[in-house]
Every structure is written in C-alpha cells, then in structure tokens.
Motif scaffolding. Sequence first.
Motif, PDB file in Angstrom:
ATOM      1  N   ALA A  35       0.870  -1.274   0.012  1.00 53.36           N
ATOM      2  CA  ALA A  35      -0.096  -0.043   0.033  1.00 53.36           C
ATOM      3  C   ALA A  35       0.968   1.261   0.137  1.00 53.36           C
ATOM      4  O   ALA A  35       1.829   1.338   0.511  1.00 53.36           O
ATOM      5  CB  ALA A  35      -1.044   0.135   1.240  1.00 53.36           C
ATOM      6  N   ASP A  36       0.316   2.353  -0.724  1.00 58.61           N
ATOM      7  CA  ASP A  36       0.968   3.573  -0.776  1.00 58.61           C
ATOM      8  C   ASP A  36       0.410   4.608   0.261  1.00 58.61           C
ATOM      9  O   ASP A  36      -0.726   4.625   0.574  1.00 58.61           O
ATOM     10  CB  ASP A  36       0.910   4.144  -2.100  1.00 58.61           C
ATOM     11  CG  ASP A  36       1.597   5.426  -2.427  1.00 58.61           C
ATOM     12  OD1 ASP A  36       2.470   5.788  -1.375  1.00 58.61           O
ATOM     13  OD2 ASP A  36       1.610   6.072  -3.545  1.00 58.61           O
ATOM     14  N   ASP A  37       1.412   5.262   0.975  1.00 60.36           N
ATOM     15  CA  ASP A  37       0.739   5.926   2.253  1.00 60.36           C
ATOM     16  C   ASP A  37       0.336   7.433   1.410  1.00 60.36           C
ATOM     17  O   ASP A  37      -0.515   8.232   2.370  1.00 60.36           O
ATOM     18  CB  ASP A  37       1.796   6.327   3.262  1.00 60.36           C
ATOM     19  CG  ASP A  37       2.127   4.980   3.965  1.00 60.36           C
ATOM     20  OD1 ASP A  37       1.595   4.074   4.014  1.00 60.36           O
ATOM     21  OD2 ASP A  37       3.355   5.070   4.587  1.00 60.36           O
ATOM     22  N   ALA A  38       0.612   7.638   0.336  1.00 57.02           N
ATOM     23  CA  ALA A  38       0.159   8.903  -0.494  1.00 57.02           C
ATOM     24  C   ALA A  38      -1.130   8.974  -0.147  1.00 57.02           C
ATOM     25  O   ALA A  38      -1.869   7.910  -0.736  1.00 57.02           O
ATOM     26  CB  ALA A  38       0.969   9.181  -1.521  1.00 57.02           C
ATOM     27  N   PRO A  39      -1.915  10.156  -0.031  1.00 53.77           N
ATOM     28  CA  PRO A  39      -3.209  10.146  -0.208  1.00 53.77           C
ATOM     29  C   PRO A  39      -3.727  10.012  -1.883  1.00 53.77           C
ATOM     30  O   PRO A  39      -2.937  10.419  -2.776  1.00 53.77           O
ATOM     31  CB  PRO A  39      -3.707  11.425  -0.088  1.00 53.77           C
ATOM     32  CG  PRO A  39      -2.304  12.137  -0.133  1.00 53.77           C
ATOM     33  CD  PRO A  39      -1.210  11.426   0.148  1.00 53.77           C
TER      34      PRO A  39
END
Length: 167
Positions: free
Chosen positions: A88-92
């Motif tokens: 998963a990417d933490d960027a919104p």
Amino acid sequence: MWNLKNLFQKHAHEIQRVLQKSGHGADEAEDLTQDVFLRILGAEAPQQADNPRAYLHRTAKNLAVDRYRREKIAAIDAISEERYLELADDAPGPETIVSDRQQLALLQQKLAALPPQMRRAFELYRLQDLTIAEVARELGLSVTRTWTLIRQAYVQLRSALDDDNEQ
C-alpha cells in the motif's frame, strides 16, 4: 600509539576473511571490518593494548555478535520487487486530495464569514500561535472574552465541517 593506516593495510583482509568463514556474506564482512576500524578510530583505550591484532579480532567478533543479535530481534525478510509494488502507498489518493481541498475551501469561506473580531482572535491564536493572553492584549479584550470568541469560532468552523461531512 597505533598507526591506523598500517593496521588496516596489515589486518583488514585477514579480519574480513575470518568474518566470511564464520558465516557472514562478503558485503557484510566488509561492512563489519570497516566498523572495527571505525570503532578503534573513535576509542582511546585500545591504543594502550599490547596486541593490536588480537584487539582487532576481538572487536570484530563482538561486532558480529551484536549484528547477529540485532538481526535476530528485528529480522528483515527480503521481498520480491513484485511484492514490493503491491504494498500500500501512504500517499493520499485522488479522492482524498479532492475532499481535503473542498474542506479547506469551505473552512476558508466560513472563516471569512465569521464576525471580524472573532475571526481576528481565531487567526491570531491559531495561525500566528499567540497565547490567549497575547491575543487579548492585541485586541484590547479580557482573557475570558478572548477565549469565548476563539471557542465560538472553533464551534462554528467544526459545525461547518460536520454539516459538509453529513452531505
């Protein structure tokens, strides 16, 4: 006083070989060997030791044990590049960005609509990081009245956000 350059030239390869024979990979053995000499560079006491070679080997063994313990505590598993890309990417995401921008625009609109004195008290307190006493002095109000204005601003702005989230 030890000559670190001579010690390195004379013993580094030997220490690295010993570390590799004890189960460390070539890169790890090289790192540990460098750590041995960095440890000596930063220490004063070993300069007095009678046998620098023995000291170097003992330091290498201690560092290897420390690394083994550290890895045992916090084991690191290698993952494939495909698995890494699945993480998963933490960027919104785009939806979150749009929503946050809409809420920010709403807050700016509601802040502008506050009565001037209330808005000024809130901005001084929240945006300029003044204390309530400093805001009160700036506005020529009592601390109690200033706190009431700031609290009312919070309530109105929070209400605007809550109303927007219900829609």
